[in-house]
Design a protein around this motif. Structure first.
Motif, PDB file in Angstrom:
ATOM      1  N   THR A 129      -2.036   8.788   5.665  1.00  0.00           N
ATOM      2  CA  THR A 129      -2.976   7.859   5.048  1.00  0.00           C
ATOM      3  C   THR A 129      -2.195   6.651   4.556  1.00  0.00           C
ATOM      4  N   LEU A 148       0.836  -1.200   0.000  1.00  0.00           N
ATOM      5  CA  LEU A 148       0.000   0.000   0.000  1.00  0.00           C
ATOM      6  C   LEU A 148       0.873   1.253   0.000  1.00  0.00           C
ATOM      7  N   GLY A 151      -2.847   3.456   2.257  1.00  0.00           N
ATOM      8  CA  GLY A 151      -3.877   2.973   1.348  1.00  0.00           C
ATOM      9  C   GLY A 151      -5.047   3.935   1.416  1.00  0.00           C
ATOM     10  N   GLU A 152      -6.205   3.422   1.845  1.00  0.00           N
ATOM     11  CA  GLU A 152      -7.391   4.267   1.963  1.00  0.00           C
ATOM     12  C   GLU A 152      -7.599   4.730   3.412  1.00  0.00           C
ATOM     13  N   ARG A 153      -6.833   4.143   4.331  1.00  0.00           N
ATOM     14  CA  ARG A 153      -7.107   4.378   5.742  1.00  0.00           C
ATOM     15  C   ARG A 153      -6.356   5.594   6.271  1.00  0.00           C
TER      16      ARG A 153
END
Lengths: 239, 263
Positions: B75, B16, B77-79
């Motif tokens: 951040t 990621l 990845g998407e988190r």
């Protein structure tokens, strides 16, 4: 080495005793014979069983509560700030002086002995547990948190095992203190247990009997210490 | 907390990207980091280097979710990072091994905390231990292992949960030179087999150049991104004699020239 030193001391005692220099120093052999008699007629067993009951009644709550309070102080700054001064003051205080207060609180009963045992052993257990918890490696905590450890997991898997050697040391020191507390409490209320025998034989100048009881107290202290050490070894094998 | 199986047991989860945007952090009156921006590409090997006290370890801990940033955000990845996440593993400078547990139990520890069942845990830990070259030492306690071997246990523990991001905080700093070089090559070998995004904090210029795709240089207190250097050395580096090449020497020297000005 230890055995040789003990034998040497015993021989020296025996020789000096046989010089008959003082009635306060009977030969060891005579003390041993008296000890055997007191054991045979049940005097020691009666006194020791009463003492041991008080020891257990005082030490077990001191151990449980001491570890709990130590952990609370170690993990929560608020608890530490509130209790730190008290614990340090009472740990170095001459606790024997407080026994009359316990007598006033509980009356002249064996409860006072248990309370004295508790008071003598509690603080050293608290302080050692606290030291163990505070000494838990910061990076182990970070590591566990990085893997997503919850507060419960941190407690059970990091703080508890990390503090265990210090907790066990506290319990070993605590049990020795507990035996002291037991004798002090019994001597001051002069009613039950080995402490009462000490006072009685001391006041009636039965010096040989007095020594026999002192040796019995030593045996109790050594056995309690060894028991605690055995628990330590069994639980903290990795050290 | 619901514990999800992190990634597939055998396969490798895709790496990621990490985005650090305008991150600032102060400890009391000491400003550790100011407006730090770093973009780590998916599958990239990136090093953070800088004078001591530049906040590089703090930045890594912020990425790991172990330390909250005062401002800005990270951040993965998407988190958006607000705490430790399942996709990350951390390798610590002092190894952070449980002294009361065997190598096997240490490697299982991350899996245990993430709720993997005992049989799978044992198997995956054994696999990870073999992967880092410690097969046969499963039952050794940390105190019985050398520093290099202890850090291999630390790496195995990090890899056992099959992370998509590997955060390493000066992992070789407490290891002697010869052991370190072999370990670095083994790390590169593992990384080429299981592509992960790696962020490595180091104070060794050679190490940063030898291992990384890019090197981010942080300035001393308060830490800011001073410069980012590309490392165009061909891979695989671990097989050849990269350290002996003129290009390697030139890159290390270039990094030194940047760092010298920051002292």
């Amino acid at each position: 080495m230890t055995v040789a030193a003990l034998v040497g001391l015993a021989v020296a005692w025996e020789l000096v005793g046989r010089l008959d220099a003082s009635m306060f120093l009977p030969p060891l052999s005579r003390v041993a014979v008296t000890w055997w008699q007191l054991l045979q007629d049940g005097t020691l067993a009666r006194a020791a069983s009463s003492s041991l009951v008080s020891l257990v009644k005082g030490f077990v709550p001191a151990a449980v509560l001491g570890v709990v309070v130590g952990f609370a102080m170690g993990r929560f700054a608020v608890v530490r700030y509130v209790l730190d001064g008290w614990v340090n003051a009472l740990m170095s205080a001459p606790l024997s002086a407080l026994v009359p207060i316990l007598i006033a609180l509980f009356g002249v009963r064996d409860t006072v002995v248990a309370a004295t045992v508790f008071m003598f052993s509690f603080f050293v257990i608290v302080v050692n547990t606290l030291t163990g918890v505070r000494g838990a490696d910061r990076s182990l905590v970070d590591m566990a948190r990085a893997f997503g450890a919850t507060e419960m997991a941190l407690f059970g898997r990091i703080y508890l095992p990390a503090a265990l050697p210090a907790v066990m040391l506290g319990l070993r020191l605590g049990v020795v203190q507990a035996v002291k507390g037991m004798v002090v409490g019994e001597m001051l209320i002069s009613l039950v247990g080995l402490g009462e025998r000490l006072i009685y034989y001391g006041n009636t100048f039965l010096i040989t009997e007095l020594y026999a009881v002192i040796l019995s107290v030593l045996v109790v202290a050594l056995l309690a210490g060894h028991l605690a050490q055995a628990c330590d070894r069994a639980l903290v094998r990795w050290k | 907390m619901a514990a999800r199986e992190p990634g597939a047991a055998a396969g490798t989860a895709a790496p990621l990207p990490i985005t650090v945007e305008a991150v600032s952090k102060a400890f009391g009156a000491v400003q550790a980091l100011v407006d730090v921006d770093v973009r780590v590409r998916a599958g990239e090997f990136l090093s953070l280097i800088g004078p001591s006290g530049c906040g590089k370890t703090t930045l890594l801990k912020i990425m790991a979710g172990l330390v909250p940033a005062d401002r800005g955000r990270v951040t993965i990845g998407e988190r958006v990072v607000t705490g430790p996440g399942q996709e990350c593993s951390v390798v610590f400078q002092d190894f952070a091994l449980l002294p009361w547990a065997t190598a096997q139990r240490n490697v299982e520890f991350g899996l245990l905390l993430r709720g993997v069942d005992p049989a799978a845990r044992a198997a995956r830990a054994r696999g990870a231990i073999a992967k880092v070259g410690l097969g046969g030492f499963e039952n050794a306690y940390p105190a019985q292992l050398s520093g290099g071997m202890q850090q291999r246990v630390g790496l195995a523990r990090a890899l056992a949960v099959n992370p998509r991001v590997l955060l390493m905080d000066e992992p070789f700093a407490s290891i002697d030179e010869q052991t370190r070089r072999v370990f670095q090559d083994d790390l590169l070998g593992l990384w080429s087999q299981e592509r992960k995004t790696v962020v490595l904090v180091t104070h060794s210029m050679e190490e940063a150049i030898y291992l990384s795709d890019r090197v981010v240089v942080l300035s001393p207190r308060p830490g800011r991104v001073h410069q980012t250097l590309d490392v165009p050395l061909p891979r695989p580096r671990e097989a050849g004699d990269v350290r002996a090449t003129a290009e390697f020497a030139r890159l290390v020297d270039g990094l030194w020239k940047v760092l010298r000005k920051l002292q």
